[in-house]
Design an enzyme around this catalytic site. Structure first.
Site, PDB file in Angstrom:
ATOM      1  N   SER A  71     -10.330  -5.863  10.249  1.00  0.00           N
ATOM      2  CA  SER A  71     -11.535  -5.196   9.787  1.00  0.00           C
ATOM      3  C   SER A  71     -12.341  -6.218   8.994  1.00  0.00           C
ATOM      4  O   SER A  71     -11.828  -6.798   8.036  1.00  0.00           O
ATOM      5  CB  SER A  71     -11.167  -3.996   8.907  1.00  0.00           C
ATOM      6  OG  SER A  71     -12.293  -3.198   8.629  1.00  0.00           O
ATOM      7  N   ARG A  99       0.841  -1.201   0.000  1.00  0.00           N
ATOM      8  CA  ARG A  99       0.000   0.000   0.000  1.00  0.00           C
ATOM      9  C   ARG A  99       0.876   1.252   0.000  1.00  0.00           C
ATOM     10  O   ARG A  99       1.872   1.321   0.717  1.00  0.00           O
ATOM     11  CB  ARG A  99      -0.926   0.014   1.218  1.00  0.00           C
ATOM     12  CG  ARG A  99      -1.900  -1.152   1.219  1.00  0.00           C
ATOM     13  CD  ARG A  99      -2.886  -1.088   2.345  1.00  0.00           C
ATOM     14  NE  ARG A  99      -3.716  -2.296   2.380  1.00  0.00           N
ATOM     15  CZ  ARG A  99      -4.632  -2.561   3.304  1.00  0.00           C
ATOM     16  NH1 ARG A  99      -4.834  -1.698   4.278  1.00  0.00           N
ATOM     17  NH2 ARG A  99      -5.333  -3.680   3.248  1.00  0.00           N
ATOM     18  N   ARG A 102       0.780  -6.364  12.648  1.00  0.00           N
ATOM     19  CA  ARG A 102       0.166  -5.735  13.818  1.00  0.00           C
ATOM     20  C   ARG A 102       0.006  -6.728  14.959  1.00  0.00           C
ATOM     21  O   ARG A 102       0.055  -6.346  16.131  1.00  0.00           O
ATOM     22  CB  ARG A 102      -1.170  -5.096  13.430  1.00  0.00           C
ATOM     23  CG  ARG A 102      -0.983  -3.917  12.483  1.00  0.00           C
ATOM     24  CD  ARG A 102      -2.199  -3.043  12.343  1.00  0.00           C
ATOM     25  NE  ARG A 102      -1.893  -1.875  11.524  1.00  0.00           N
ATOM     26  CZ  ARG A 102      -2.674  -0.804  11.415  1.00  0.00           C
ATOM     27  NH1 ARG A 102      -3.829  -0.758  12.085  1.00  0.00           N
ATOM     28  NH2 ARG A 102      -2.318   0.215  10.658  1.00  0.00           N
ATOM     29  N   ARG A 134       2.244   1.166  10.254  1.00  0.00           N
ATOM     30  CA  ARG A 134       1.706   1.557   8.945  1.00  0.00           C
ATOM     31  C   ARG A 134       2.832   1.474   7.912  1.00  0.00           C
ATOM     32  O   ARG A 134       3.633   2.389   7.777  1.00  0.00           O
ATOM     33  CB  ARG A 134       1.132   2.976   9.015  1.00  0.00           C
ATOM     34  CG  ARG A 134       0.144   3.305   7.907  1.00  0.00           C
ATOM     35  CD  ARG A 134      -0.448   4.683   8.104  1.00  0.00           C
ATOM     36  NE  ARG A 134      -1.254   4.766   9.300  1.00  0.00           N
ATOM     37  CZ  ARG A 134      -2.540   4.421   9.382  1.00  0.00           C
ATOM     38  NH1 ARG A 134      -3.147   3.950   8.310  1.00  0.00           N
ATOM     39  NH2 ARG A 134      -3.206   4.531  10.508  1.00  0.00           N
ATOM     40  N   GLU A 137      -6.374  -0.688  15.617  1.00  0.00           N
ATOM     41  CA  GLU A 137      -6.992  -1.653  14.713  1.00  0.00           C
ATOM     42  C   GLU A 137      -6.028  -2.767  14.313  1.00  0.00           C
ATOM     43  O   GLU A 137      -4.872  -2.508  13.982  1.00  0.00           O
ATOM     44  CB  GLU A 137      -7.479  -0.948  13.454  1.00  0.00           C
ATOM     45  CG  GLU A 137      -8.127  -1.878  12.437  1.00  0.00           C
ATOM     46  CD  GLU A 137      -8.124  -1.327  11.020  1.00  0.00           C
ATOM     47  OE1 GLU A 137      -8.201  -2.155  10.088  1.00  0.00           O
ATOM     48  OE2 GLU A 137      -8.026  -0.092  10.841  1.00  0.00           O
TER      49      GLU A 137
END
Length: 427
Positions: A351, A261, A390, A276, A348
């Site tokens: 999801s 990403r 994560r 991130r 988070e």
């Protein structure tokens, strides 16, 4: 993609849904394009009928020996054919414009999704475990660097910012987490493991909603391919342009893949550490199901993701996202937020979304119901089961010891060769 017929019949409902998402109304624009398309198709059909009738008249004139009339009719057909070609080109242009406009409209939230502007309006559904707090707790990058097995400087020399080099037992711990998650989802939760391509074409990205609107969040690989931002793209598109047997649904797929990403919209956020990254590993869950089962499947998928955190004994909470914080293709989303003692905050880690037939329509993926002539578009769901990087962060922060070592969670010991803890490398 939304159904233009539904928009035609429910323009106010679309605009109200977009308002809940914080977006401008679009029904008037879409209906104007739709009306122009329908009028032009009528005009095109009439022109085709005139040409066909004239062609028949040519045959009659030739049969009766009236060559002059036949030549006159041929000239007329030739002119109408040229006009018809222009109208067909215009029809394709109108179709493209309408489809492009539809492709940029987000999905309609379910009625029970809380209305809100951003993450501050998300609602906690449940909480598991007691958050660990210690005034000596450090963040994951401090732990990893002190262990001598997490290197951001060398990663920056290789690739720039937002990359990490893991080594030694931390590299093994990340691998262990991915294998543990895959085994759990395949052996206990009934998902089929897939090893999908990491490079996909435009139509696959379009199918799951990354294109055309979110190209800046992606990495292009040459002229014909994109690096996947999530295995959702590859797994969901396994059924594109197919008609499935409704009795064999749901199909459940899982994959452990790297994800890529650009983080274009995250400048300045989480610049320290691994939270991130441009490249990271994730175990993805995808379900392909029918309309009647989708909501129950959403609850099931979320429970599968929660099971990962429960087995790792990590405190977390489950949030339902508000309308303003949901993803483009989702109708409803649960976020799992794991507790990070070093940050003294929940962050988070998973999801899970139900998308209705939004992606099925974009992929032209359908299923057949016994006894029905018409096919229906499949309903799709996707979720992280979970983000491996994560999860590594969460294990480091929740299992850190005051002496700088990290205890291995019980669930991961079989994957770590029985190792009890990770300690700093000796000089």
């Amino acid at each position: 993609m939304l159904d233009i017929k539904w928009i035609r019949e429910n323009p106010q409902a679309l605009d109200e849904a977009l308002k809940k998402r914080g977006a401008d109304p679009e029904s008037a624009k879409l209906l104007a394009l739709d009306e122009a398309r329908r009028q032009h198709l009528t005009k095109l059909q009439e022109a085709q009928e005139r040409r066909n009738a004239a062609s028949k008249d040519i045959g009659k004139a030739m049969a009766s020996g009236d060559k002059e009339l036949a030549e006159k009719l041929k000239r007329r057909v030739s002119l109408e054919k040229a006009e018809l070609q222009l109208n067909e080109t215009k029809a394709r242009d109108i179709d493209l414009e309408l489809n492009d406009a539809l492709a940029r409209i987000p999905n309609v939230p379910l009625d029970d999704v809380p209305v809100g502007a951003d993450e501050n309006d998300n609602v906690e559904v449940r909480k598991h475990g007691e958050p660990k707090r210690a005034n000596w707790a450090r963040e994951h990058f401090e732990i990893g660097e002190a262990l001598g097995q997490m290197d951001f400087e060398r990663a920056a020399k290789l690739s720039g910012a937002r990359f990490t080099v893991l080594s030694g037992q931390l590299a093994r711990l990340e691998r262990a987490l991915g294998q543990f998650m895959l085994d759990l989802h395949t052996q206990e939760h009934g998902y089929t493991e897939v090893q999908p391509p990491l490079l996909v074409r435009d139509d696959a990205m379009f199918g799951t909603g990354q294109l055309p609107k979110f190209s800046e969040d992606l990495f292009r690989a040459g002229d014909d391919h994109w690096l996947i931002p999530t295995a959702e793209v590859s797994l969901t598109n396994l059924v594109r342009e197919e008609i499935l047997d409704g009795e064999k649904l749901p199909l459940r797929f899982t994959a452990l893949t790297p994800c890529f990403r650009s983080e274009a919209g995250s400048a300045g956020r989480d610049t320290r550490g691994m939270l991130r990254q441009h490249q990271f590993y994730k175990v993805e869950l995808v379900s392909i199901t029918d309309a009647e089962s989708a909501i129950d499947e959403h609850e099931r998928m979320t429970a599968c993701a929660e099971a990962v955190l429960k087995k790792l004994d990590l405190p977390f909470r489950t949030m339902v996202l508000c309308t303003g914080d949901m993803g483009f293709g989702a109708r409803k989303t649960y976020d799992l937020e794991v507790w990070l003692p070093g940050q003294n905050a929940y962050r988070e880690i998973s999801s899970c979304s139900v998308c209705g037939d939004f992606q099925g329509r974009r992929m032209n993926a359908r299923y057949r119901v016994a006894g029905e002539k018409q096919t229906r578009f499949v309903h799709t769901l996707n979720g992280s089961g979970t983000a491996v990087g994560r999860a590594l962060i969460a294990v480091l922060e929740n299992y850190q010891n005051e002496d700088g070592s990290v205890t291995i969670p019980s669930a991961l010991k079989p994957y770590m060769g029985g190792l009890e803890k990770i300690e700093a490398l000796e000089d």
